[in-house]
Write a protein that holds these residues in place. Structure first.
Motif, PDB file in Angstrom:
ATOM      1  N   VAL A   1      72.115  82.880  92.912  1.00 55.01           N
ATOM      2  CA  VAL A   1      73.316  83.622  92.657  1.00 55.01           C
ATOM      3  C   VAL A   1      73.984  83.519  92.269  1.00 55.01           C
ATOM      4  O   VAL A   1      74.692  85.311  92.124  1.00 55.01           O
ATOM      5  CB  VAL A   1      74.498  82.268  93.516  1.00 55.01           C
ATOM      6  CG1 VAL A   1      76.290  82.869  93.659  1.00 55.01           C
ATOM      7  CG2 VAL A   1      74.283  81.596  94.759  1.00 55.01           C
ATOM      8  N   GLY A   2      73.587  84.134  90.825  1.00 55.14           N
ATOM      9  CA  GLY A   2      74.488  84.706  89.516  1.00 55.14           C
ATOM     10  C   GLY A   2      73.058  85.863  89.981  1.00 55.14           C
ATOM     11  O   GLY A   2      74.441  87.249  89.390  1.00 55.14           O
TER      12      GLY A   2
ATOM     13  N   VAL B   1      81.371  89.806  95.670  1.00 56.15           N
ATOM     14  CA  VAL B   1      81.607  88.710  95.845  1.00 56.15           C
ATOM     15  C   VAL B   1      80.489  88.367  96.760  1.00 56.15           C
ATOM     16  O   VAL B   1      79.454  88.748  97.421  1.00 56.15           O
ATOM     17  CB  VAL B   1      82.848  88.332  97.210  1.00 56.15           C
ATOM     18  CG1 VAL B   1      82.601  86.820  97.903  1.00 56.15           C
ATOM     19  CG2 VAL B   1      83.728  88.714  96.546  1.00 56.15           C
ATOM     20  N   ALA B   2      79.683  86.971  96.680  1.00 60.28           N
ATOM     21  CA  ALA B   2      78.241  86.128  97.184  1.00 60.28           C
ATOM     22  C   ALA B   2      78.900  85.490  98.308  1.00 60.28           C
ATOM     23  O   ALA B   2      80.014  84.540  97.704  1.00 60.28           O
ATOM     24  CB  ALA B   2      77.699  85.745  96.278  1.00 60.28           C
ATOM     25  N   THR B   3      78.863  84.955  99.181  1.00 55.41           N
ATOM     26  CA  THR B   3      78.715  84.477 100.713  1.00 55.41           C
ATOM     27  C   THR B   3      77.873  83.966 101.276  1.00 55.41           C
ATOM     28  O   THR B   3      77.055  83.894 101.596  1.00 55.41           O
ATOM     29  CB  THR B   3      80.120  85.217 101.505  1.00 55.41           C
ATOM     30  OG1 THR B   3      78.646  86.653 101.768  1.00 55.41           O
ATOM     31  CG2 THR B   3      81.102  85.803 100.849  1.00 55.41           C
ATOM     32  N   ASP B   4      77.401  83.039 101.636  1.00 50.72           N
ATOM     33  CA  ASP B   4      76.837  82.337 103.346  1.00 50.72           C
ATOM     34  C   ASP B   4      77.044  82.437 103.610  1.00 50.72           C
ATOM     35  O   ASP B   4      78.440  82.659 104.663  1.00 50.72           O
ATOM     36  CB  ASP B   4      77.519  80.417 102.791  1.00 50.72           C
ATOM     37  CG  ASP B   4      76.044  80.095 104.022  1.00 50.72           C
ATOM     38  OD1 ASP B   4      75.852  80.482 105.349  1.00 50.72           O
ATOM     39  OD2 ASP B   4      75.735  79.479 103.081  1.00 50.72           O
TER      40      ASP B   4
ATOM     41  N   VAL C   1      72.321  84.405 101.474  1.00 51.12           N
ATOM     42  CA  VAL C   1      73.847  85.057 100.712  1.00 51.12           C
ATOM     43  C   VAL C   1      73.763  86.411 101.149  1.00 51.12           C
ATOM     44  O   VAL C   1      72.584  86.923 100.518  1.00 51.12           O
ATOM     45  CB  VAL C   1      72.933  84.913  99.358  1.00 51.12           C
ATOM     46  CG1 VAL C   1      74.028  85.180  98.308  1.00 51.12           C
ATOM     47  CG2 VAL C   1      73.197  83.130  98.896  1.00 51.12           C
ATOM     48  N   GLN C   2      74.521  86.891 101.119  1.00 53.44           N
ATOM     49  CA  GLN C   2      75.135  88.384 101.632  1.00 53.44           C
ATOM     50  C   GLN C   2      76.566  88.477 100.383  1.00 53.44           C
ATOM     51  O   GLN C   2      76.778  87.376  99.755  1.00 53.44           O
ATOM     52  CB  GLN C   2      76.357  88.197 102.849  1.00 53.44           C
ATOM     53  CG  GLN C   2      76.563  89.678 102.623  1.00 53.44           C
ATOM     54  CD  GLN C   2      77.602  89.769 104.014  1.00 53.44           C
ATOM     55  OE1 GLN C   2      78.407  88.900 104.738  1.00 53.44           O
ATOM     56  NE2 GLN C   2      78.329  91.152 103.752  1.00 53.44           N
TER      57      GLN C   2
END
Length: 139
Positions: A106-107, A63-66, A8-9
């Motif tokens: 992720v949170g 924002v979290a992205t794969d 996760v980025q």
């Protein structure tokens, strides 16, 4: 829950994220009471919200992205808490995680990045509201 963990980025949100962020928020509008909104939004209706969260200042959008697919896994914001002058240095924080990305930290990553970004800002207090039952948010 996916069988393999994705990398996760976390980064600031940008205008190109608007459609995906609106879709994620609309999931929570349709399926839960947590937004207190009752009608889904179009991306254009959400544009003022996006623009109210610049890359610097008290009001942020992370924002979290794969890292492989660049799919949005969730987002966190710090927004104005109340419009009264005494609350100017207070923010309300919130996070929304994609339904298929829950339980993977992720949170937590989003809140860590958001709070790290806010350490350089004049923020006195951060508030979060939780609509029960919501065990993940309580944690």
């Amino acid at each position: 829950m996916p069988s393999e963990r994705t990398e996760v980025q976390v980064r600031p949100g940008v205008a190109a994220d608007l459609a995906a962020l609106t879709g994620l928020y609309n999931h929570y509008v349709r399926e839960t009471p947590v937004t207190f909104d009752t009608v889904p939004f179009t991306p254009e209706e959400r544009r003022p919200w996006l623009l109210s969260h610049p890359e610097d200042g008290r009001h942020r959008l992370m924002v979290a992205t794969d890292t492989d697919s660049q799919a949005i896994l969730g987002y966190a914001t710090s927004s104005a808490f109340r419009v009264k002058p005494a609350y100017e240095t207070s923010v309300e924080v919130t996070a929304y995680v994609a339904p298929d990305a829950g339980g993977r930290g992720v949170g937590t990553l989003l809140y860590e990045a958001l709070f790290a970004a806010l350490t350089t800002e004049d923020v006195h207090r951060a508030y979060a509201g939780i609509v029960p039952p919501n065990e993940a948010s309580v944690r």
